[in-house]
Design an enzyme around this catalytic site. Structure first.
Site, short mmCIF file in Angstrom:
data_model
loop_
_atom_site.label_atom_id
_atom_site.label_comp_id
_atom_site.label_asym_id
_atom_site.label_seq_id
_atom_site.Cartn_x
_atom_site.Cartn_y
_atom_site.Cartn_z
CG ASP A 451 -2.16 0.80 1.00
OD1 ASP A 451 -3.08 0.68 1.82
OD2 ASP A 451 -2.22 1.57 0.02
CB ILE A 452 1.04 4.29 -2.17
CG1 ILE A 452 1.43 3.47 -3.41
CG2 ILE A 452 1.77 5.62 -2.15
CD1 ILE A 452 1.13 4.18 -4.72
CD GLU A 495 -4.73 3.93 -1.43
OE1 GLU A 495 -5.56 4.03 -2.35
OE2 GLU A 495 -5.00 4.17 -0.24
#
Length: 583
Positions: A451-452, A495
């Site tokens: 996950d960003i 994301e």
């Protein structure tokens, strides 16, 4: 609010008795209103004819669910608790809450998995409410209905196929799911004119997917025609009905030719005169037919043929073949290719049909629908073979273009349109495949969820276009690390990215995770709003295990998701490993 009033009541002992009675009555009224409102909400949910459930905003726990929700969505009640189907991750309700906090009033479309192999498409609507003093979300889950605009958009996207249909000489039509006309080509208009209902009438059995029918009709000039019509249902990648495709071919000449040939061969039994007359008529039919026709006896000596037949063989005139064997007039390599099927028809006494590809001297390639069938000369008693070939190049190319277009549509259904890496659907299929392979071979399998970090803040600062560009660059960073052909890099949603690493143990997975962090840092995307640095970073959850028969691949997703959650809780920009006994 009741607690605050109670504290003020007992801390101020100077109130008179009347004031105390008034405050106590007010508190009692508030409690009764709160209880009445909670009962109304519960009754509303339980009596609703559609799927509804009430979810605690803070804990993500289902407080109330109705029987319709259990029947349609598989929500189970165990004691006083409600549980989602095992096919959904534990984080689903939090993701749903996040969606409605960010996109208030906007429906959430989702493919709700009923079982591991079955799902239904739904739309979820939500609004905030209060229940027993708690902040909650009331969710209404309704089956998603594909609208006509979506169907038309999918059909209009097939511009290449539409263009091909327009240039076909065969009548083609497309109907929508409700039987409305969506498209007809010029050949259809020329043949049927205003008789759309007759030309587009359904063939019995079309509900099974594909059906064919031969039937007699008349064209606009009144000519009687035998049409061979094929109809096929058009389905979306999700299995939704888009409409129906119909294509017809005028096979009158072919039918008449076969009938005339049978009639003339029967007349041969009578007399030699009738035989001569039949041969004359047969030759006239051969000369008039646009299809290639040839007849040879049991010694493979040709007794009759027409000009299209010798032209397809590269021979100039019919007389060069009549009374001779094929091997005496064409190159030996071509003869060997044709002789194999000739021998099969003569020796087995059975008809043979196939598509043959012929390259002309000018480089043009032509496809023929070839039928070779045995026959017995009733006068001489000798056996032989009848060869008929129809030029189907135009139809073959159209079918090949259609097949290529379908393959391209299938490929696009597995690719994320923004990042051009695998999408969630492709990831799920690959994980299911690798799970069974590694279960059989008892080799370690690794799954990563990435996950960003603080991506919402990145979007808020730089805009969604910059956010899209960042997603593309991060996706490429993952691909630079997972370089094996068997590795799968996918956009899991928003994301979030996911990786499948076959035959990879925990030690190897940790090395891959370190390289991912390094690659993402080397991109150098500035992120001033990040709480873990000034550049874009990622958090990674990893699980590596050897699959066991008592589990499913959903277990790996849940473990990786749990590890990702722990990585975020530990401060982000790091990797967290979910340790299992089978590492």
């Amino acid at each position: 609010m009741i607690d605050i009033l109670s504290q003020n009541l007992f801390s101020s002992m100077s109130y008179h008795g009347f004031e105390l009675v008034f405050i106590l009555g007010f508190l009692l009224l508030l409690a009764q209103q709160r209880l009445r409102y909670s009962r109304q909400i519960k009754k509303l949910i339980e009596d609703s004819p559609v799927s509804m459930m009430l979810v605690d905003s803070h804990t993500g726990r289902i407080l109330i669910s109705n029987p319709i929700c259990a029947k349609q969505l598989g929500v189970r009640q165990i004691g006083k608790h409600y549980l989602l189907p095992g096919t959904l991750p534990a984080s689903f309700l939090f993701e749903l809450l996040d969606h409605f906090y960010i996109n208030q009033g906007e429906a959430y479309r989702f493919d709700w998995p009923i079982t591991a192999n079955q799902s239904i498409s739904v739309e979820i609507y939500g609004r905030q409410t209060q229940y027993q003093g708690k902040e909650c979300w009331l969710f209404n889950v309704a089956p998603y209905q594909v609208n006509s605009n979506e169907i038309n958009q999918q059909l209009e996207s097939l511009s290449v196929i539409k263009s091909a249909f327009e240039h076909l000489s065969a009548p083609v039509f497309i109907k929508g799911p409700d039987g409305e006309k969506l498209f007809i080509n010029r050949a259809f208009e020329r043949f049927w004119g205003e008789r759309l209902d007759e030309g587009m009438s359904d063939i019995k059995g079309i509900d099974k997917g594909r059906v064919s029918l031969r039937h007699w009709t008349v064209d606009l000039s009144g000519r009687s025609c035998l049409l061979e019509t094929h109809q096929s249902l058009l389905l979306s990648p999700q299995g939704d009905l888009l409409g129906m495709l119909g294509m017809s071919h005028d096979v009158t000449d072919w039918h008449d030719m076969q009938r005339n040939l049978r009639d003339e061969m029967e007349k041969r039994r009578d007399t030699e005169v009738e035989l001569a007359q039949r041969e004359t008529i047969l030759q006239n039919i051969l000369d008039a037919s646009p299809d290639s026709i040839g007849i040879f006896n049991q010694n493979k000596v040709y007794q009759a043929c027409n000009q299209p037949f010798v032209k397809a063989l590269g021979i100039a005139e019919v007389d060069e073949l009549i009374g001779r064997r094929l091997e005496d007039v064409i190159p030996i390599e071509n003869y060997r290719r044709l002789n194999e099927s000739d021998e099969q028809v003569l020796s087995q006494g059975a008809s043979l049909r196939y598509v043959d590809q012929v390259s002309q001297s000018n480089g043009e390639v032509i496809w023929y629908d070839v039928v070779k069938t045995p026959f017995r000369d009733p006068v001489s008693g000798t056996n032989g073979a009848l060869v008929m070939a129809r030029d189907v190049t135009e139809r073959y190319l159209a079918e090949r273009q259609l097949a290529q277009a379908n393959l391209e549509l299938e490929r696009l259904s597995f690719i994320d349109s923004l990042t051009q890496i695998a999408n969630r659907r492709r990831f799920d299929e690959q994980l299911e495949l690798f799970w069974h392979i590694h279960l059989r071979e008892q080799q370690p399998l690794t799954v990563m969820l990435c996950d960003i970090d603080y991506f919402k803040e990145f979007n808020d600062l730089n805009g969604h276009q910059a956010g899209d560009d960042a997603l593309v660059e991060v996706a490429q960073a993952f691909k630079r690390v997972a370089t094996r052909s068997s590795d799968c890099v996918a956009r899991y949603g928003g994301e979030e990215f996911a990786l499948i690493l076959p035959n990879t143990s925990q030690v190897g997975a940790e090395l891959i995770a370190e390289r991912i962090h390094q690659q993402v840092m080397e991109i150098g995307l500035e992120h001033p709003n990040s709480k873990v640095g000034h550049r874009v970073t990622v958090s990674i959850g990893v699980v590596s295990l050897t699959p066991q028969s008592q589990h499913s691949c959903d277990v790996m997703i849940a473990m990786a998701d749990s590890a990702l959650y722990q990585a975020k809780a530990n401060g982000r920009n790091q990797t967290c490993i979910h340790h299992t006994s089978s590492n």
